[in-house]
Motif scaffolding. Structure first.
Motif, PDB file in Angstrom:
ATOM      1  N   ASN A   7      -1.233  -2.758 -18.790  1.00 59.34           N
ATOM      2  CA  ASN A   7      -1.054  -4.081 -19.630  1.00 59.34           C
ATOM      3  C   ASN A   7      -1.430  -3.904 -20.811  1.00 59.34           C
ATOM      4  O   ASN A   7      -0.752  -4.754 -21.796  1.00 59.34           O
ATOM      5  N   LEU A   8      -2.522  -3.234 -21.322  1.00 61.76           N
ATOM      6  CA  LEU A   8      -2.682  -3.472 -22.352  1.00 61.76           C
ATOM      7  C   LEU A   8      -1.001  -2.197 -23.361  1.00 61.76           C
ATOM      8  O   LEU A   8      -0.800  -2.248 -24.759  1.00 61.76           O
ATOM      9  N   LEU A   9      -1.158  -2.072 -23.385  1.00 64.79           N
ATOM     10  CA  LEU A   9      -0.017  -0.879 -23.578  1.00 64.79           C
ATOM     11  C   LEU A   9       1.535  -1.634 -23.338  1.00 64.79           C
ATOM     12  O   LEU A   9       2.779  -1.026 -23.697  1.00 64.79           O
ATOM     13  N   GLY A  10       1.360  -2.936 -22.992  1.00 64.99           N
ATOM     14  CA  GLY A  10       2.449  -3.026 -23.103  1.00 64.99           C
ATOM     15  C   GLY A  10       3.844  -3.083 -21.497  1.00 64.99           C
ATOM     16  O   GLY A  10       4.974  -2.961 -21.724  1.00 64.99           O
ATOM     17  N   ALA A  11       2.956  -1.978 -21.018  1.00 65.37           N
ATOM     18  CA  ALA A  11       4.269  -1.466 -19.625  1.00 65.37           C
ATOM     19  C   ALA A  11       3.841  -2.641 -18.218  1.00 65.37           C
ATOM     20  O   ALA A  11       3.317  -3.812 -17.997  1.00 65.37           O
ATOM     21  N   ILE A  12       4.383  -2.336 -17.176  1.00 61.08           N
ATOM     22  CA  ILE A  12       4.661  -3.302 -16.074  1.00 61.08           C
ATOM     23  C   ILE A  12       4.243  -2.347 -14.653  1.00 61.08           C
ATOM     24  O   ILE A  12       4.891  -1.808 -13.814  1.00 61.08           O
ATOM     25  N   PRO A  13       2.472  -3.068 -14.493  1.00 59.50           N
ATOM     26  CA  PRO A  13       2.404  -2.561 -13.472  1.00 59.50           C
ATOM     27  C   PRO A  13       3.040  -2.796 -12.332  1.00 59.50           C
ATOM     28  O   PRO A  13       3.712  -4.075 -12.074  1.00 59.50           O
ATOM     29  N   VAL A  14       3.676  -2.707 -11.418  1.00 60.67           N
ATOM     30  CA  VAL A  14       3.906  -2.542  -9.666  1.00 60.67           C
ATOM     31  C   VAL A  14       3.455  -1.918  -8.544  1.00 60.67           C
ATOM     32  O   VAL A  14       3.341  -0.316  -9.133  1.00 60.67           O
ATOM     33  N   PHE A  15       2.517  -2.822  -7.847  1.00 59.64           N
ATOM     34  CA  PHE A  15       1.736  -2.910  -6.879  1.00 59.64           C
ATOM     35  C   PHE A  15       2.373  -2.202  -6.181  1.00 59.64           C
ATOM     36  O   PHE A  15       3.631  -2.589  -4.863  1.00 59.64           O
ATOM     37  N   TYR A  16       1.555  -0.601  -5.114  1.00 66.47           N
ATOM     38  CA  TYR A  16       2.476  -0.678  -3.719  1.00 66.47           C
ATOM     39  C   TYR A  16       1.391  -0.817  -2.290  1.00 66.47           C
ATOM     40  O   TYR A  16      -0.164  -0.686  -3.236  1.00 66.47           O
ATOM     41  N   SER A  17       1.425  -0.414  -1.294  1.00 71.72           N
ATOM     42  CA  SER A  17       0.062  -0.946  -0.328  1.00 71.72           C
ATOM     43  C   SER A  17      -0.210   0.257   0.463  1.00 71.72           C
ATOM     44  O   SER A  17       0.854   1.011  -0.303  1.00 71.72           O
ATOM     45  N   LEU A  18      -1.253   0.248   0.815  1.00 71.39           N
ATOM     46  CA  LEU A  18      -1.561   1.579   1.435  1.00 71.39           C
ATOM     47  C   LEU A  18      -1.934   1.209   3.212  1.00 71.39           C
ATOM     48  O   LEU A  18      -2.306   0.276   2.844  1.00 71.39           O
ATOM     49  N   ASP A  19      -1.825   2.008   3.866  1.00 72.32           N
ATOM     50  CA  ASP A  19      -1.532   1.854   4.774  1.00 72.32           C
ATOM     51  C   ASP A  19      -3.247   3.343   5.670  1.00 72.32           C
ATOM     52  O   ASP A  19      -3.147   4.479   5.247  1.00 72.32           O
ATOM     53  N   LEU A  20      -4.109   2.147   5.476  1.00 67.89           N
ATOM     54  CA  LEU A  20      -5.242   2.863   5.513  1.00 67.89           C
ATOM     55  C   LEU A  20      -5.590   3.521   7.186  1.00 67.89           C
ATOM     56  O   LEU A  20      -6.591   3.960   7.696  1.00 67.89           O
ATOM     57  N   THR A  21      -4.566   3.039   8.013  1.00 63.83           N
ATOM     58  CA  THR A  21      -4.886   3.062   9.587  1.00 63.83           C
ATOM     59  C   THR A  21      -3.414   4.828   9.862  1.00 63.83           C
ATOM     60  O   THR A  21      -3.930   6.247  10.291  1.00 63.83           O
ATOM     61  N   LYS A  22      -3.450   5.345   8.619  1.00 62.06           N
ATOM     62  CA  LYS A  22      -3.039   6.543   8.168  1.00 62.06           C
ATOM     63  C   LYS A  22      -3.313   7.490   7.150  1.00 62.06           C
ATOM     64  O   LYS A  22      -2.242   7.511   5.786  1.00 62.06           O
ATOM     65  N   ALA A  23      -4.750   7.167   6.458  1.00 63.72           N
ATOM     66  CA  ALA A  23      -5.337   7.776   6.030  1.00 63.72           C
ATOM     67  C   ALA A  23      -4.742   7.556   4.757  1.00 63.72           C
ATOM     68  O   ALA A  23      -5.041   7.939   3.541  1.00 63.72           O
ATOM     69  N   GLY A  24      -4.557   6.353   3.897  1.00 60.65           N
ATOM     70  CA  GLY A  24      -3.854   5.911   2.856  1.00 60.65           C
ATOM     71  C   GLY A  24      -2.548   6.388   2.377  1.00 60.65           C
ATOM     72  O   GLY A  24      -2.329   6.001   1.158  1.00 60.65           O
ATOM     73  N   ARG A  25      -1.576   5.895   3.467  1.00 63.03           N
ATOM     74  CA  ARG A  25      -0.618   6.763   3.153  1.00 63.03           C
ATOM     75  C   ARG A  25       0.327   5.406   2.374  1.00 63.03           C
ATOM     76  O   ARG A  25       0.549   4.701   2.768  1.00 63.03           O
ATOM     77  N   PRO A  26       0.751   5.499   1.607  1.00 60.93           N
ATOM     78  CA  PRO A  26       1.593   5.140   1.043  1.00 60.93           C
ATOM     79  C   PRO A  26       2.494   4.223   1.160  1.00 60.93           C
ATOM     80  O   PRO A  26       3.388   5.257   2.289  1.00 60.93           O
ATOM     81  N   ASN A  27       3.158   3.118   1.580  1.00 63.22           N
ATOM     82  CA  ASN A  27       4.126   2.482   2.167  1.00 63.22           C
ATOM     83  C   ASN A  27       4.906   3.038   1.339  1.00 63.22           C
ATOM     84  O   ASN A  27       6.313   2.238   0.361  1.00 63.22           O
ATOM     85  N   LEU A  28       5.720   4.469   1.373  1.00 65.52           N
ATOM     86  CA  LEU A  28       6.587   4.572   1.086  1.00 65.52           C
ATOM     87  C   LEU A  28       8.225   4.379   1.339  1.00 65.52           C
ATOM     88  O   LEU A  28       9.506   3.994  -0.169  1.00 65.52           O
ATOM     89  N   GLU A  29       8.511   3.738   2.504  1.00 65.93           N
ATOM     90  CA  GLU A  29       9.792   2.595   3.009  1.00 65.93           C
ATOM     91  C   GLU A  29       9.933   2.269   1.853  1.00 65.93           C
ATOM     92  O   GLU A  29      10.681   1.756   1.541  1.00 65.93           O
TER      93      GLU A  29
END
Length: 381
Positions: free
Chosen positions: A135-157
């Motif tokens: 945010n400080l640099l004027g860029a845009i955060p895009v959040f992704y979720s993690l599957d904690l039942t799968k060792a924290g795998r990002p929801n790439l789908e």
């Protein structure tokens, strides 16, 4: 006075900066607060580390400005550490850049790669600094979720169904803070392929790889990762040196060179005594990590007991320096945090500060002696 920069309005004061003022005020008023909120190791560095700092500081010629890239001996020690602990080969002259802590590295990396309007993939929940620096640099955060039942795998789908054309960076962090999700080589392999497909730079923030893990893993040990990834690491957690502010950035030499252009305009190098202490730490033997693991295992068992008394649920397979707990039905995380602080003088962290996916969670730190955790357990009736 013609006003402040707009970027100041894009962030709030860091949660712990503000909250610790309140906690310290309670302590000043005589309240016996047990701080299980902060991930600042309470254990001391090894004696050889302190001795290296002391002996260097006593040298009258050791107090001048230092190289922006750190002394060659420090870079070589970092490269040797990566070879020994992660089976990663690095050229210490071109692929290693010492940092004054990982938080500094997050800013330098972001300044190197991001223009206003660029997008950054950030884990939710995740370390708040990824978002605030974006945010400080004027860029845009895009959040992704993690599957904690799968060792924290990002929801790439889910990510594959989004427009990723403006995404430049993706922050990842295993073992993950705050959840303790351990990650895996398979997850890192997927992420490398994802990054190559979408021309995204992966930034792996890796300070917890020696805390309650079965095997320390670097993303740079994954085939072809060097094409798409850089890694931040730190001596703060693994070597009990948070106040020393020693970190490192490793990976592609052309990308490291670009980061150095930013860094060299922002600091004047690390005090030589700190560099010598860091070298001593990086050369400690396997017994050091064995002792650290044993200490945190004992503390974690006690924190699990404390969580049980509070009817919180947690994953016993998690790694890292924290215990991430889901609050019971009928209670909010804020209620749990406030009741513990104001009624039991126990400070823990609300999960909401790490993102919306943390709203129903709280976080316990393992950076407190066992007798203090036992005292906290005894305060819960």
């Amino acid at each position: 006075m013609k006003g402040f920069a707009e970027r100041v309005g894009s962030v709030e004061e860091y949660y712990f900066s503000a909250k610790l003022r309140e906690v310290n005020q309670m302590i000043a008023e005589g309240k016996p607060v047990i701080n299980l909120g902060i991930g600042s190791p309470d254990l001391a560095p090894d004696k050889v580390v302190v001795d290296a700092l002391r002996s260097t500081a006593e040298n009258s010629q050791a107090h001048g400005y230092q190289s922006y890239q750190g002394i060659p001996e420090l870079r070589a020690s970092i490269a040797n550490f990566y070879s020994r602990e992660y089976s990663v080969t690095l050229d210490p002259t071109k692929q290693v850049l010492p940092m004054m802590g990982s938080k500094e590295g997050i800013m330098h990396l972001s300044m190197t790669f991001l223009n206003p309007g660029d997008e950054v993939l950030i884990p939710n929940p995740g370390y708040p600094t990824y978002t605030s620096v974006t945010n400080l640099l004027g860029a845009i955060p895009v959040f992704y979720s993690l599957d904690l039942t799968k060792a924290g795998r990002p929801n790439l789908e889910e990510l594959e169904n989004q427009d990723l054309s403006k995404v430049k960076l993706m922050w990842i962090n295993y073992p993950q803070m705050p959840t303790g999700a351990p990650g895996s080589r398979a997850i890192l392999q997927e992420l490398v392929a994802f990054a190559k497909k979408h021309e995204i730079v992966i930034l792996h923030d890796n300070p917890y790889s020696h805390i309650l893990t079965k095997e320390p893993i670097s993303i740079l040990s994954i085939p072809e990762a060097n094409d798409v990834a850089l890694e931040l690491n730190s001596l703060s957690k693994a070597f009990n040196m948070p106040g020393w502010r020693v970190g490192m950035l490793v990976g592609r030499e052309d990308w490291i060179a670009k980061v150095l252009k930013v860094k060299s305009n922002m600091d004047s190098g690390m005090f030589l005594g700190i560099q010598k202490g860091a070298i001593a730490a990086l050369n400690l033997g396997e017994n050091w990590f064995g002792d650290i693991q044993s200490t945190y295992q004992s503390r974690r068992k006690l924190v699990w007991k404390l969580a049980d008394k509070l009817n919180l649920t947690y994953d016993t397979n998690a790694a890292g320096l924290f215990v991430w707990c889901k609050v019971p039905e009928g209670k909010t995380a804020d209620q749990v945090v406030d009741e513990l602080l104001y009624e039991r003088n126990i400070f823990i962290t609300p999960g909401k500060i790490f993102g919306s996916e943390g709203d129903d969670y709280v976080r316990f730190s393992l950076c407190m002696p066992e007798f203090k955790i036992l005292e906290a357990i005894n305060r819960i009736k």
